[in-house]
Enzyme design. Structure first.
Site, PDB file in Angstrom:
ATOM      1  N   THR A  47       0.828  -1.205   0.000  1.00 31.19           N
ATOM      2  CA  THR A  47       0.000   0.000   0.000  1.00 31.19           C
ATOM      3  C   THR A  47       0.865   1.260   0.000  1.00 31.19           C
ATOM      4  OG1 THR A  47      -1.713  -1.217   1.197  1.00 31.19           O
ATOM      5  CG2 THR A  47      -1.914   1.178   1.180  1.00 31.19           C
ATOM      6  N   TYR A 134       3.931 -12.462   5.353  1.00 30.34           N
ATOM      7  CA  TYR A 134       2.818 -11.887   4.605  1.00 30.34           C
ATOM      8  C   TYR A 134       2.484 -12.822   3.451  1.00 30.34           C
ATOM      9  CZ  TYR A 134       0.270  -8.290   1.867  1.00 30.34           C
ATOM     10  OH  TYR A 134      -0.673  -7.578   1.152  1.00 30.34           O
ATOM     11  N   LYS A 162       0.335 -12.162   8.257  1.00 30.42           N
ATOM     12  CA  LYS A 162      -0.730 -11.373   7.643  1.00 30.42           C
ATOM     13  C   LYS A 162      -1.309 -12.244   6.548  1.00 30.42           C
ATOM     14  CE  LYS A 162      -1.671  -7.272   4.846  1.00 30.42           C
ATOM     15  NZ  LYS A 162      -1.091  -6.117   4.114  1.00 30.42           N
ATOM     16  N   ILE A 205      -4.219  -5.696   9.256  1.00 26.73           N
ATOM     17  CA  ILE A 205      -3.387  -4.695   8.596  1.00 26.73           C
ATOM     18  C   ILE A 205      -4.253  -4.158   7.472  1.00 26.73           C
ATOM     19  CG2 ILE A 205      -1.286  -4.278   7.258  1.00 26.73           C
ATOM     20  CD1 ILE A 205       0.050  -6.444   8.998  1.00 26.73           C
TER      21      ILE A 205
END
Length: 291
Positions: A47, A134, A162, A205
């Site tokens: 992001t 992740y 995540k 998240i």
């Protein structure tokens, strides 16, 4: 260790030819998010357009985030790469700057075999900073399956995952298999946050938390306090925003939304480009529902 609502920060750029970092804008955004009750922040994730940051810029963004957070909330810095040596370099830098942990996506494009994945994360787990794996198959082209995550969870340096596979059965299997470890399963998909919390996950998240941090925090804290009806209410209130944040490749919609809200955003860096006119109108209409 990393529980609650952690906005996946955008990286503001100046609107000039070089698209330079806007570190003062980053500071302003972080101060606002902390004032809204978020439980931590995540700089330099996807992001945050990490793929287009130089190593020096990556380090500057993490340093500024740590400085501004100033111990008020944990900083979980993105340090992933498909090159293990580069991931080690990023992770050491985040550790030395003072980040509280690192978020490391699985190596993309080269699709390592199982033993390669284990060795990749082992090297990072030995660097004396908590590692959150992740898993985002849509970006990496490879899904990290529950048995691999359960094996990695045994390493003391690996603090959590995540999870952005979109597969609730997979998430459930990971939580089931890691309950005896000091290991947190974190939602990587805003719309999956409430179901993952219900299974025993630790938080999210979040992309949406850049735009509606207070509501995201209220959903999480309502659930944690046992107010399931209120948490469910917040989930459905936020659902149009969850969907709209992905009408185009992340972070194009969220960075546009942050700018529309008057916060520091600036342009995107190529190869990402601005949201087209029709999608801007859709985004604007959804944002107006929350004003």
């Amino acid at each position: 260790m990393f529980e609650g609502v952690y906005p996946a920060l955008i990286t503001p750029f100046k609107d000039n030819q070089q698209r330079e970092l806007d570190l003062e804008g980053l500071k302003s955004n972080i101060d606002f998010l902390i004032s809204q009750g978020v439980h931590g922040i995540v700089p330099c994730g996807s992001t945050g357009e990490s793929a287009t940051l130089t190593f020096e810029e990556h380090e500057e963004v993490i340093k500024k985030s740590v400085e501004v957070a100033d111990g008020r909330v944990p900083v979980l810095a993105g340090t992933g790469s498909n090159n293990t040596a580069e991931a080690v370099r990023f992770t050491k830098a985040a550790r030395d700057i003072g980040a509280d942990g690192v978020l490391v996506l699985s190596p993309y494009y080269n699709k390592p075999n199982r033993s390669g994945l284990v060795k990749h994360y082992e090297k990072l787990a030995d660097l004396d900073i908590p590692v959150v794996i992740y898993n985002v198959p849509g970006r990496t082209g490879q899904n990290l399956l529950p048995d691999l995550i359960i094996e990695l969870a045994e390493y003391p340096g690996i603090a959590g995952i995540k999870e952005a596979s979109g597969d609730i059965t997979q998430v459930s299997a990971i939580i089931e298999g890691t309950r005896d470890f000091d290991f947190t399963v974190i939602s990587g998909d805003d719309a999956m946050t409430l179901p993952i919390l219900a299974l025993g996950g630790g938080g999210v998240i979040s992309v949406t938390a850049n735009v509606e941090p207070e509501m995201m925090v209220k959903m999480y804290e309502s659930f944690e306090s046992g107010s399931l009806d209120e948490a469910r209410k917040m989930h459905y209130l936020l659902s149009p925003m969850f969907r709209t944040m992905f009408i185009e490749t992340n972070p194009i919609p969220v960075k546009t939304a942050v700018g529309m809200r008057g916060m520091a955003a600036g342009p995107l860096r190529l190869p990402l480009d601005e949201l087209d006119k029709d999608k801007k109108e859709i985004l604007k209409g959804v944002l107006e529902r929350y004003d």
